[in-house]
Design an enzyme around this catalytic site. Structure first.
Site, short mmCIF file in Angstrom:
data_model
loop_
_atom_site.label_atom_id
_atom_site.label_comp_id
_atom_site.label_asym_id
_atom_site.label_seq_id
_atom_site.Cartn_x
_atom_site.Cartn_y
_atom_site.Cartn_z
N SER A 38 -2.97 -51.63 -28.37
CA SER A 38 -3.64 -51.70 -27.07
C SER A 38 -4.87 -52.59 -27.12
O SER A 38 -4.78 -53.75 -27.54
CB SER A 38 -3.97 -50.27 -26.62
N ASP A 159 2.65 -48.90 -24.35
CA ASP A 159 1.43 -48.80 -25.13
C ASP A 159 1.67 -48.28 -26.55
O ASP A 159 2.29 -47.23 -26.75
CB ASP A 159 0.45 -47.88 -24.41
#
Length: 282
Positions: A38, A159
């Site tokens: 991320s 993610d």
């Protein structure tokens, strides 16, 4: 010995990591291996391309851009963050990303993502086409509900922090013996069950594995944090983390608060620079 940076995500809290990496750039510190998820992967890319000041410019400098974080985006595109702005317009036009220097850099670079169909972690190294890095990092930054999955190499990805929020074990399995872990939460932080996790099935019926992973995420995060703290006590890892988050949240839009956190990262890296060098070389 194999040195490595392990970079946590955390949305806008990632500006702390940007400050730490800016100090390392300033001092020409180059490690053998970098892994991030991320926001950690986002900040790592500009460090690897040796673009001093770029992390600050593309986060703090653009945080008040109307497309950067927008409820309108969420309703119209099902993306809270302006992903096209962040992963296309900014790197390819507004604040150009140096693909050539990134490609020629010596570091191994690993980005963690989560496979939507299996819920398992999928890791990507540097690709033959340097421009693919943006697609992979976009996937690693795509949170459920707030973003859409990214299709890449036959996978639907989201993610990286869903399946592996702190990829220290991946780094160790890849041979890292000198891990420097940059966290975006204060010491002692433990993740609690999220209200978002409870409503996940309603939003990701198409990807039930993601919903299951989100429910398990706090347990996995906390167990990994205990492992990191054990490594820290044993002096097997160097951990750099913010002492005070100034009430900053993952969706923070106040540039003053973000600047404070960025500067704190730079200062913490400066204050511990001698310790960092000693850890790397002894």
């Amino acid at each position: 010995m194999k040195s490595g940076l392990i970079l946590e995500g955390g949305g806008m809290r990632g500006v702390y990591t940007g400050g730490v990496l800016e100090k390392l750039l300033e001092e020409n510190v180059v490690v053998d291996y970098i892994i991030g998820v991320s926001a950690g992967a986002c900040h790592a890319s500009s460090y690897i391309s040796r673009q001093s000041g770029r992390n600050r410019e593309v986060t703090i400098g653009y945080v008040n851009h109307p497309e950067y974080i927008s409820v309108k985006n969420l309703w119209t595109k099902r993306e809270l963050f302006g992903m096209d702005l962040i992963f296309d317009e900014i790197p390819n036009s507004l604040v150009p990303f140096d693909y050539e220097r990134f490609s020629n850099a010596t570091e191994e670079f690993v980005v963690g993502t989560t496979d939507c169909l299996t819920g398992k972690a999928v890791y990507f190294e540097k690709q033959n086409r340097p421009e693919d890095v943006l697609s992979i990092i976009r996937a690693s930054s795509s949170l459920p509900v707030m973003s859409q999955p990214v299709e890449f190499n036959g996978h639907y990805l989201m993610d990286g922090s869903i399946a592996d929020p702190l990829p220290i074990r991946k780094a160790l399995s890849d041979g890292v013996t000198k891990p420097i872990i940059i966290l975006t939460r204060e010491k002692g932080y433990r993740k609690k069950a999220s209200r978002l996790a409870k409503i996940m099935p309603a939003f990701v019926r198409k990807y039930p594995a993601i919903a299951k992973q989100m429910e398990k995420r706090p347990l996995r995060y906390n167990e990994t944090m205990e492992f990191i703290e054990q490594l820290e006590r044993e002096k097997s890892a160097l951990v750099i983390r913010p002492a005070n988050l100034y009430k900053i949240k993952g969706l923070e839009r106040d540039p003053v608060k973000l600047e404070i956190l960025y500067n704190q990262g730079y200062k913490d890296a400066t204050d511990r620079f001698a310790e960092l060098l000693d850890f790397l070389h002894n």
